[in-house]
Enzyme design. Structure first.
Site, mmCIF file in Angstrom:
data_model
loop_
_atom_site.group_PDB
_atom_site.id
_atom_site.type_symbol
_atom_site.label_atom_id
_atom_site.label_comp_id
_atom_site.label_asym_id
_atom_site.label_seq_id
_atom_site.Cartn_x
_atom_site.Cartn_y
_atom_site.Cartn_z
ATOM 1 N N ALA A 11 0.818 -1.215 0.000
ATOM 2 C CA ALA A 11 0.000 0.000 0.000
ATOM 3 C C ALA A 11 0.853 1.267 0.000
ATOM 4 O O ALA A 11 0.334 2.360 -0.168
ATOM 5 C CB ALA A 11 -0.930 0.007 1.213
ATOM 6 N N CYS A 12 2.151 1.119 0.170
ATOM 7 C CA CYS A 12 3.058 2.265 0.279
ATOM 8 C C CYS A 12 3.746 2.530 -1.054
ATOM 9 O O CYS A 12 4.418 1.655 -1.606
ATOM 10 C CB CYS A 12 4.096 1.982 1.357
ATOM 11 S SG CYS A 12 5.412 3.202 1.415
ATOM 12 N N GLY A 13 3.592 3.745 -1.557
ATOM 13 C CA GLY A 13 4.219 4.117 -2.818
ATOM 14 C C GLY A 13 5.733 4.024 -2.781
ATOM 15 O O GLY A 13 6.362 3.586 -3.748
#
Length: 104
Positions: A11-13
């Site tokens: 979920a983390c860019g």
């Protein structure tokens, strides 16, 4: 086979970009989705100790709300043993936002 391990948050860019950079450079890292498979207390202590040695402060973001709670600043260095109990017993749900890489 690569000896790189990424502790990944899909979920983390930043974590996704890091994984993409690794792939683009021909690396096939071992991917551990730490939200689905969180490390045990002992694994986490060893991992942080291996990566940061006596500079545990380097793995905590300067903007992190734990900095004042632990009386830390970016100049100081802290032994992992002095804060791990607080981190593992912290009551509120802390949502990890970034992955990190262990090379080796």
């Amino acid at each position: 086979m690569s000896n790189i391990t990424i502790y990944h948050n899909p979920a983390c860019g930043t974590s996704r970009n890091t994984l993409e950079m690794l792939h683009n450079n021909g690396n096939e890292p071992t991917i551990i989705n730490y939200l689905d498979m969180p490390p045990t207390r002992d694994e986490l202590i060893k991992l942080i100790s291996d990566i940061f040695s006596d500079k545990i402060i380097e793995c905590i973001r300067e903007q992190c709300h734990l900095m004042p709670a632990l009386s830390l600043n970016v100049i100081g260095h802290v032994d992992i043993r002095s804060i791990h109990s607080y981190l593992f017993n912290f009551n509120e749900k802390v949502s990890p936002s970034h992955g990190f890489i262990k090379n080796g």
